[in-house]
Enzyme design. Structure first.
Site: not given
Ligand code: GLN
Length: 537
Positions: A382, A508, A510
């Site tokens: 992410c 994600h 995970e």
């Molecule tokens: N801050 C970033 C976004 O909003 C990544 C978010 C995250 O890592 N869950 O896109």
């Protein structure tokens, strides 16, 4: 067969591992062929933990349907190999929110709206929802907090009423408590447990089974004493001694006969649990042949619970590779181009973690650059993937000062940005891309090699995306988009082809790793890190 409900309360103190006990019991019942799910009732006023600080609450666990939930749901999924949903997590905030909305719509026909019956009825209806779906033989309900807390009272009262409403033989009350060891006296003490059960009794709830957390084995006389003072049979005093791994707890609980007692009391007939696979997994976790050290670079590293699912995904992927993954926690705030070589010296893999906000970004970019240039296996999740793209734009494509508009709204090269169709959604908490989305995987990539499939689904929690308007600059300079969301043409995965293993993912992974189905990218990343370790030696 009507659905059976098992209510699990906690006493004496928090942090006894109620979530793990629920997940372990769930695993044992699943291993007996039952269809099981687990629900978490949280007594706080937040409608969900989505807006809570990771230091305060740990990781926010996102479900397939996009609910932002308590991290215990992660344990439920990992142990039971199930998918949970919004229905599996209810907070006091949500209960009140629903009741107040109904009141505004006139649903209570002018009655005075009160904790009893309206709040307790609402809690009961949330609990019954899972059973009424017809999908489960058993619903385990974990009640957050500690018995005796003011805020837990409506939940205990709702359980008391539910036990009458759905019938005694269809419900069970398990109380998790602490039997502390006083080293000065050289003795285990049962008094806190006695008091805790007394508090439950005051609310009209008699536990059927007591699970006693302890650092030392409970002998017969202690078990007898607990049984006598707390109105339970001696066999219903279950010892829960500290384990080598949380994954060993189901095996310990089975040895103590927890599942047998539960089955008998709920009048269920099932075969004995088949724990062959689970036992070999625990063996692989406890006695691995190999070891590998992977750096986890993030800004919440002092608080490991903020990265709970990542840590557990490494346990699953480690076992699959017959390796122990040791995590080197690296604080991104302190990382610079000058000290990164020292901070990451000797690691065999670098994971740059998810996160929000600009703090620690330059440190994360240094870590990405180091892993890219030193050919160390890299996994960006992410925000970690967004950092990988920013680093590539700056140092490979030559777009100096390329950035995400999350950190620099007026950057000349907004390589990460909010995509236009999301821009007009204003409310905080309402703007995120949440939950499960499709991803088309490009053949002949590291991603494909890991997944062995061209179509996968993964969970999301983010606002920003790789900017489609600038995307071609990245690909012209060799970055591969190995995963794309087909519906909105959004970049889901990036990788560098002439690198041992450099993969960034917008989702994600995970969150979908379970003991039975370790997440493929984690498995491939650990494997690549093992190769790196081997080549070094
Ligand atoms: N801050 C970033 C976004 O909003 C990544 C978010 C995250 O890592 N869950 O896109």
């Amino acid at each position: 067969m009507s659905t059976k409900y098992i209510f699990v309360t906690g006493g004496v103190t928090s942090s006894l591992g109620k979530g793990i006990i629920c997940a372990s019991l769930g695993r044992l019942l699943v291993a007996r062929g039952l269809k099981v799910t687990i629900q978490k009732l949280d007594p706080y006023i937040n409608v969900d933990p989505g807006t809570m600080n990771p230091y305060e609450h740990g990781e926010v666990f996102v479900t397939d349907d996009g609910a932002e939930t308590d991290l215990d749901l992660g344990h439920y999924e990992r142990f039971l190999d199930i998918r949970t949903s919004q229905t599996n997590n209810v907070t006091t905030g949500r209960v009140y929110f629903d009741v107040i909305n109904k009141e505004r719509k006139g649903a209570y026909l002018g009655k005075t709206v009160q904790v009893i019956p309206h709040i307790t009825d609402e809690i009961q209806s949330h609990v019954l929802k899972l059973g009424q779906s017809g999908n489960y033989d058993v619903v385990i309900v974990e009640i957050g907090g500690t018995v005796g807390d003011i805020e837990s009272l409506p939940y205990i009262e709702a359980v008391r009423q539910l036990r009458y409403n759905v019938g005694r033989s269809n419900t069970l009350s398990i109380h998790l408590t602490l039997v502390p060891y006083l080293s000065a006296a050289g003795e285990l003490k049962t008094k806190p447990t006695q008091h805790s059960v007394k508090t439950l009794l005051e609310s009209g709830l008699q536990p059927d089974i007591l699970v006693c957390r302890t650092e030392h084995s409970l002998d017969d006389s202690i078990r007898g004493k607990v049984a006598r003072f707390c109105n339970v049979d001696r066999e219903d005093v279950i010892e829960s001694i500290d384990a080598r791994s949380i994954y060993e707890v189901p095996l310990l609980m089975q040895k103590e006969g927890l599942d047998t007692r539960v089955i008998e009391k709920l009048q269920l007939t099932t075969p004995a649990p088949d724990l062959t696979d689970w036992t070999s997994f625990v063996h692989a976790v406890c006695y691995p042949d190999h070891q590998v050290e992977i750096a986890l670079v993030g800004k919440y590293v002092e608080h490991h619970d903020s990265y709970k699912s990542i840590v557990e995904a490494f346990v699953h992927a480690g076992a699959k590779n017959n390796a122990k993954v040791s995590i080197r926690w690296v604080q991104s705030d302190n990382l610079t181009a000058e000290n990164v070589a020292q901070a990451l010296d000797g690691v065999d893999g670098v994971l740059v973690a998810p996160g929000f906000g600009g703090r620690g970004i330059e440190g994360k970019l240094s870590a990405v650059r180091y892993a890219r240039e030193q050919q160390i296996p890299f996994f960006g999740i992410c925000l970690g993937m967004q950092c990988a793209v920013i680093e590539y734009a700056r140092n490979v494509c030559g777009l100096n000062n390329a950035n995400s508009t999350e950190f620099d709204e007026s950057t000349d090269h907004p390589i990460i940005d909010i995509m236009y169709d999301q821009k007009d959604i204003e409310n905080m908490g309402g703007t995120m891309r949440l939950g499960k989305y499709d991803c088309a995987v490009q053949p002949d990539t590291k991603a494909y090699e890991a997944y062995q499939s061209t179509e996968v689904e993964e969970r999301h929690r983010h606002r920003y995306e790789v900017n489609n308007e600038l995307r071609s600059i990245l690909s012209d300079h060799g970055l591969i988009f190995s995963g794309i969301n087909p519906g909105r043409d959004l970049v889901e995965m990036v990788e560098i082809p002439d690198h041992p293993w450099f993969v960034g993912v917008q989702f994600h992974p995970e969150l979908r790793s379970t003991v039975q189905h370790p997440q493929p990218l984690f498995v491939a990343f650990v494997k690549a890190s093992l190769v790196h370790a081997h080549n070094k030696a």
